[in-house]
Design an enzyme around this catalytic site. Structure first.
Site, PDB file in Angstrom:
ATOM      1  N   ASN A  84      -5.798 -36.175  -5.665  1.00 42.99           N
ATOM      2  CA  ASN A  84      -6.739 -35.398  -4.853  1.00 42.99           C
ATOM      3  C   ASN A  84      -6.110 -34.376  -4.003  1.00 42.99           C
ATOM      4  O   ASN A  84      -6.546 -33.294  -3.744  1.00 42.99           O
ATOM      5  CB  ASN A  84      -7.765 -36.303  -4.172  1.00 42.99           C
ATOM      6  N   GLN A 121     -10.942 -36.285 -10.003  1.00 38.10           N
ATOM      7  CA  GLN A 121     -10.425 -34.907  -9.753  1.00 38.10           C
ATOM      8  C   GLN A 121     -10.086 -34.190 -11.199  1.00 38.10           C
ATOM      9  O   GLN A 121     -10.156 -33.197 -11.319  1.00 38.10           O
ATOM     10  CB  GLN A 121      -9.165 -34.865  -9.184  1.00 38.10           C
ATOM     11  N   GLY A 151     -18.339 -42.045  -7.452  1.00 35.39           N
ATOM     12  CA  GLY A 151     -17.090 -42.346  -7.726  1.00 35.39           C
ATOM     13  C   GLY A 151     -16.591 -43.891  -7.164  1.00 35.39           C
ATOM     14  O   GLY A 151     -15.927 -44.625  -7.843  1.00 35.39           O
ATOM     15  N   THR A 152     -16.769 -43.867  -6.110  1.00 35.58           N
ATOM     16  CA  THR A 152     -16.413 -45.394  -5.327  1.00 35.58           C
ATOM     17  C   THR A 152     -17.199 -46.471  -6.021  1.00 35.58           C
ATOM     18  O   THR A 152     -16.409 -47.482  -6.162  1.00 35.58           O
ATOM     19  CB  THR A 152     -16.796 -45.070  -3.771  1.00 35.58           C
ATOM     20  N   GLY A 167     -20.139 -36.776 -10.075  1.00 31.22           N
ATOM     21  CA  GLY A 167     -20.504 -35.669 -10.490  1.00 31.22           C
ATOM     22  C   GLY A 167     -20.225 -34.413  -9.484  1.00 31.22           C
ATOM     23  O   GLY A 167     -20.196 -33.419  -9.757  1.00 31.22           O
ATOM     24  N   HIS A 168     -20.288 -34.901  -8.064  1.00 31.30           N
ATOM     25  CA  HIS A 168     -20.337 -33.692  -7.084  1.00 31.30           C
ATOM     26  C   HIS A 168     -18.872 -32.928  -7.294  1.00 31.30           C
ATOM     27  O   HIS A 168     -18.900 -31.977  -6.431  1.00 31.30           O
ATOM     28  CB  HIS A 168     -20.490 -34.008  -5.633  1.00 31.30           C
ATOM     29  N   THR A 199     -33.134 -48.765 -10.511  1.00 27.11           N
ATOM     30  CA  THR A 199     -33.674 -47.648 -11.156  1.00 27.11           C
ATOM     31  C   THR A 199     -32.822 -46.349 -11.108  1.00 27.11           C
ATOM     32  O   THR A 199     -32.276 -46.026 -10.082  1.00 27.11           O
ATOM     33  CB  THR A 199     -34.931 -47.345 -10.468  1.00 27.11           C
ATOM     34  N   CYS A 220      -5.053 -35.715  12.454  1.00 26.23           N
ATOM     35  CA  CYS A 220      -6.234 -35.262  13.244  1.00 26.23           C
ATOM     36  C   CYS A 220      -7.684 -35.058  12.360  1.00 26.23           C
ATOM     37  O   CYS A 220      -8.647 -34.890  12.988  1.00 26.23           O
ATOM     38  CB  CYS A 220      -6.053 -34.127  14.081  1.00 26.23           C
TER      39      CYS A 220
END
Lengths: 302, 402
Positions: free
Chosen positions: B151, B179, B72-73, B200-201, B237, B325
C-alpha cells in the site's frame, strides 16, 4: 487529520524566528531523528543581565513541532535565563491553545531545548533523563515507559491501580488491554527472576515502596490532623501540574471532606483521583479513612 | 481552487454510477434476500449479479467462491484464523514484515497465543528473498499470507509463484490484494491462490464492504457463525446496498484496468519525473520497475512528512506520508524501516496515489506546488544549510536524546 488549534496552524504556516541566529551564544540541540522530531534552539544572551535578546530555531518535525518551536522563541524573548527556565511544556501548549495528546511531546521537546541551551550558555553538561515509549492512554497522553516504571516502582497489579497512579486508562478505557499487557510483562519479570529459596511467586504488596512504613503508634488528634494535612500537601503539586488543586474542608472521624478545585473540578476522573489520595492517606495514617467531596458534608450534617 | 485528491490508496471516491445503483436498495428494494417473498427475491437476484461481477473481475472459476464481508480486515482475519482452525496440526504462519496492520497486528496476537509467526524481510527496494521463503516453509506451515501489492510503495510480490511453493509444502496461501484488485489483471482460476482479500472502497465502491475469495475445496472455518448467509461461511444479514455498489464498481474496474496501466501510469510517471527534476535530495522508494501503476512514494530528505502534508493541504492537495507523526506512533512507517531507508528520509516519505479520475492538469499543478514547499521546510531544517544538506548532516546535527 489532527485537530490543531488555529494558533498551532498559524505558528506552523508562519513560524516566528525560524532560521539561523547571528551572534547566538546559547544553543540547545534536542530531539530524536528516530521519532521524527529534532530541534535546535539558538539564543542571544546579554552577558551582563543574562537577558535573552533574541531567539531563533531550526526544526525537523511535524506541524506541532514547528509551531511549538516558534511559540517557544516568542515566549522566551526578553526574559532572563532564570525566568525563561520557569516556562513549562504545559505553558508552551497553553500558549498554542492546546495540543492533541499525541503531540504533547512536541512541547516537551521545546522545554528541553531551552534547558539544553541554558546549560550550553552556562558551560554545564545537560543530560536528558526522559525516555518515551509508545502512547498507551490517548485520553491523558500516558506512554508505556511511564506506566511500566510506575508499575515496577509500586508493585501495581491491577488496571485500576495504574489509573490511580498515572491516570492512564481512566478515560475511555479502550487502552485497558495495553495496560494489562504491561502489567503481565512486569509480573512475568518478577516471577521468572531466579531466586534460590522462593519457588512460588508471591505478588508484591501494593504500593509498598511508595509510602513510608505506616506508623504503628497511635497518633494524637493533633498529630493525626497534621499528618492528613502533610499528606494532602504532598499530593497537591501533582494535581497543580494538571491545573487542578485540592483543599481540606473538614475532618470528621473517619471521614475527610475535601474540595477539588481547578481542572480537577468536574473532571471525569474525580472519583479515581479521590480514590488514589485516599489510598495514600490510609497508608500514612495506618488506619482506614474515607475521602469525600465537601459537597457531601452538608448532606451528612442535615 | 478545486481540490486535488492523490490519496487513492487510502480510499477512493465512490463512482457516481455506483451511488446511483445503490440508492434503490435504501428505499424500495429494502427486502431481506433470505426472505421467501418477492421483496427479498429481487434483492437476492441483485446480490447474485454483484457476485458474478466480482467473480469476473478476479477471474474466479465459480461465483460461490466469492464471500461478501464487511471490509478487507475482516477478510484477512477470516482467512488466517480459518487456516489455523481447519488445520490444527499446523501452527506456523508465514508472512512479510511489510504487510498491512490488518495482518501484522493479528499475527502479533496469534504469536502471543502460541502460534509461530515467520516474517520475511525485504531488501532496500522492498523485494522478498524467495530462498528465505522456501527455507521457512515446512510441514507445520498452516498458511502463508503475503500482500499482492504494497500500500505504501506499490511494490508487487510474486504471489502466484509463492502460492505454488506453499501448496508444495501442503500449506494454504492467502493474499491481501486490496491495493492490487482493479489495477492488475487477475485470473485466479489459473493460479493456486486459495484465499484473497479485497476491499470495496479501494476501487470506487463504498466503505464497509469487502470480499474474501475462497477457492472451492479449500478447508474453511467461518469467522462469524449464525445464519446461512454466504452459504454459512459468513453469517449476518447482507449489506445489500453496498454489495450492489461493489458489483457495479467491479464491472467498472474490470473495464478500467487498461486505463490504469496506460493513462494512469503515464500520469504517475510524469508526476514523479516532474518532481525529481526540480527537487534535489529526493528519491523514489520501492521496486520502481515492478509496482502498481498508480502509486509513487517519494522520500524528501531532511524534512518531515506531516509538515509537507499540511502545506500541501493548504493548497488543496491531498497525499499521505510514512512519517511517525501522521500515525501518532513513535516510529516512521514499518515499510520504510524494513527497506532500511534512513530516518532522515523515512520521515519525509510522501505517497501520491492516483486514480482513473486524476487529470493531467492536476498533475501539473502538483508538480508546480511541491518544490516551494520542500524548499520552505528545508530552510528551517537543522540538517539543511545555505547550499543544501550539511556535510555529514547526521554528525553536524546530533541532538541529545536518551
Amino acid at each position: 487529520m489532527w485537530d490543531y488549534s488555529d494558533k498551532v496552524r498559524e505558528h506552523f504556516f508562519n513560524p516566528r524566528n525560524a532560521g539561523l541566529l547571528d551572534g547566538a551564544n546559547a544553543v540547545g540541540d534536542v530531539g530524536s531523528i528516530k521519532c521524527g522530531d529534532a530541534l535546535r534552539l539558538m539564543l542571544k544572551v546579554d552577558p551582563a543581565s543574562e537577558r535573552i535578546l533574541d531567539a531563533s530555531f531550526q526544526t525537523f518535525g511535524c506541524g506541532s513541532a514547528i509551531a511549538s518551536s516558534s511559540a517557544l522563541t516568542e515566549m522566551v524573548k526578553g526574559k532572563t535565563l532564570d525566568e525563561a527556565l520557569t516556562v513549562s511544556n504545559q505553558d508552551i501548549a497553553d500558549f498554542l491553545d492546546g495540543l492533541p495528546p499525541e503531540k504533547m511531546h512536541c512541547s516537551v521537546m521545546g522545554r528541553e531545548a531551552l534547558q539544553a541551551a541554558v546549560a550550553n550558555y552556562r558551560g554545564e553538561a545537560w543530560q536528558d533523563a526522559h525516555a518515551e515509549g509508545a502512547l498507551v492512554c490517548k485520553c491523558f497522553a500516558v506512554d508505556s515507559v511511564l506506566i511500566e516504571d510506575v508499575v515496577r516502582a509500586n508493585g501495581l497489579t491491577t488496571v485500576e491501580q495504574v489509573s490511580n497512579y498515572t491516570k492512564a486508562g481512566g478515560g475511555c478505557a479502550s487502552c485497558h488491554e495495553g495496560i494489562e499487557e504491561i502489567l503481565a510483562k512486569v509480573a512475568a519479570e518478577r516471577c521468572t527472576a531466579p531466586t534460590a529459596e522462593t519457588k512460588r511467586c508471591e505478588p508484591a504488596p501494593v504500593a509498598a515502596s511508595a509510602a513510608s512504613p505506616a506508623p504503628t503508634a497511635r497518633l494524637t488528634n493533633f498529630q493525626r490532623m497534621r499528618k492528613i494535612e502533610e499528606t494532602v500537601e504532598s499530593i497537591r503539586p501533582m494535581l497543580q501540574r494538571d491545573h487542578g488543586d485540592i483543599e481540606i474542608v473538614e475532618v470528621d472521624g473517619k471521614n475527610i471532606y475535601v474540595n477539588l478545585k481547578g481542572a480537577c473540578q468536574g473532571c471525569m476522573l474525580e472519583a479515581s483521583t479521590l480514590n488514589g489520595i485516599q489510598t495514600r492517606l490510609v497508608e500514612e495514617l495506618g488506619e482506614f479513612v474515607r475521602l469525600l467531596p465537601a459537597s457531601m458534608l452538608g448532606r451528612a450534617l442535615s | 481552487m478545486t481540490p486535488i485528491y492523490l490519496d487513492n490508496n487510502a480510499t477512493t471516491a465512490c463512482d457516481p454510477a455506483v451511488v446511483a445503483a445503490m440508492l434503490p436498495y435504501f428505499t424500495e428494494q429494502f427486502g431481506n434476500p433470505s426472505s421467501m417473498h418477492s421483496f427479498g427475491n429481487k434483492v437476492g437476484l441483485a446480490i447474485k449479479g454483484a457476485r458474478e461481477s466480482v467473480q469476473a473481475l478476479l477471474g474466479a472459476e465459480h461465483d460461490s467462491e466469492i464471500i461478501f464481508t464487511s471490509c478487507g480486515t475482516e477478510s484477512d482475519s477470516t482467512a488466517i484464523l480459518s487456516a489455523l482452525r481447519a488445520q490444527p496440526e499446523r501452527n506456523q504462519i508465514i508472512t512479510t514484515v511489510v504487510e498491512h496492520p490488518a495482518i501484522l497486528a493479528l499475527c502479533e496476537q496469534l504469536e502471543k497465543d502460541g502460534y509461530v509467526v515467520t516474517r520475511l524481510g525485504v531488501d532496500k527496494r522492498g523485494r522478498l528473498d524467495l530462498d528465505a521463503y522456501r527455507a521457512a516453509l515446512g510441514p507445520r506451515t498452516a498458511i502463508v499470507s503475503v500482500m499482492w501489492a504494497n500500500n505504501e510503495t506499490g511494490t508487487l510480490f510474486p504471489v502466484e509463484a509463492m502460492a505454488e511453493l506453499a501448496h508444495a509444502a501442503g500449506a494454504q496461501f492467502h493474499t491481501d490484494a486490496v491495493q492490487a484488485v482493479g489495477k492488475l489483471p487477475m485470473d485466479l482460476k489459473r493460479t493456486q491462490i486459495d484465499m484473497l482479500s479485497l476491499s470495496g472502497h479501494k476501487l470506487h465502491a463504498p466503505k464497509g464492504i469487502g470480499v474474501l475469495y475462497l477457492r472451492r475445496g479449500t478447508r474453511f472455518r467461518p469467522f462469524l457463525r449464525g445464519g446461512h448467509q454466504e452459504r454459512g461461511r459468513r453469517a449476518g444479514t447482507e449489506n445489500t446496498a453496498s454489495i450492489v455498489g461493489l458489483g457495479v464498481a467491479a464491472a467498472l474496474a474490470k473495464n478500467a484496468i487498461a486505463t490504469e496501466n496506460s493513462t494512469v501510469r503515464r500520469l504517475r510517471d510524469r508526476l514523479e519525473a516532474g518532481i525529481l527534476a526540480q527537487v534535489s535530495n529526493a528519491f523514489v522508494t520501492g521496486d520502481i520497475s515492478n509496482r502498481l501503476p498508480n502509486t509513487s512514494n517519494i522520500a524528501f530528505e531532511f524534512i518531515e512528512g506531516e509538515a509537507i502534508l499540511l502545506l500541501l493541504n493548504k493548497l488543496g492537495i491531498a497525499a499521505s506520508s510514512g512519517s511517525a507523526c501522521t500515525s501518532g506512533s513513535l516510529e516512521p512507517s514499518h515499510v520504510m524501516r524494513a527497506m532500511g531507508i534512513p530516518y532522515t528520509a523515512a520521515h519525509g516519505t510522501t505517497r501520491f496515489s492516483l486514480s482513473r479520475f486524476t487529470t493531467e492538469a492536476e498533475i501539473d499543478r502538483v508538480i508546480a506546488a511541491i518544490p516551494p514547499i520542500i524548499a520552505q521546510l528545508r530552510k528551517i531544517s537543522p540538517y539543511w544549510g545555505e547550499q543544501g544538506p550539511l556535510a555529514n548532516a547526521d554528525e553536524s546535527f546530533a541532538p541529545q536524546y536518551s
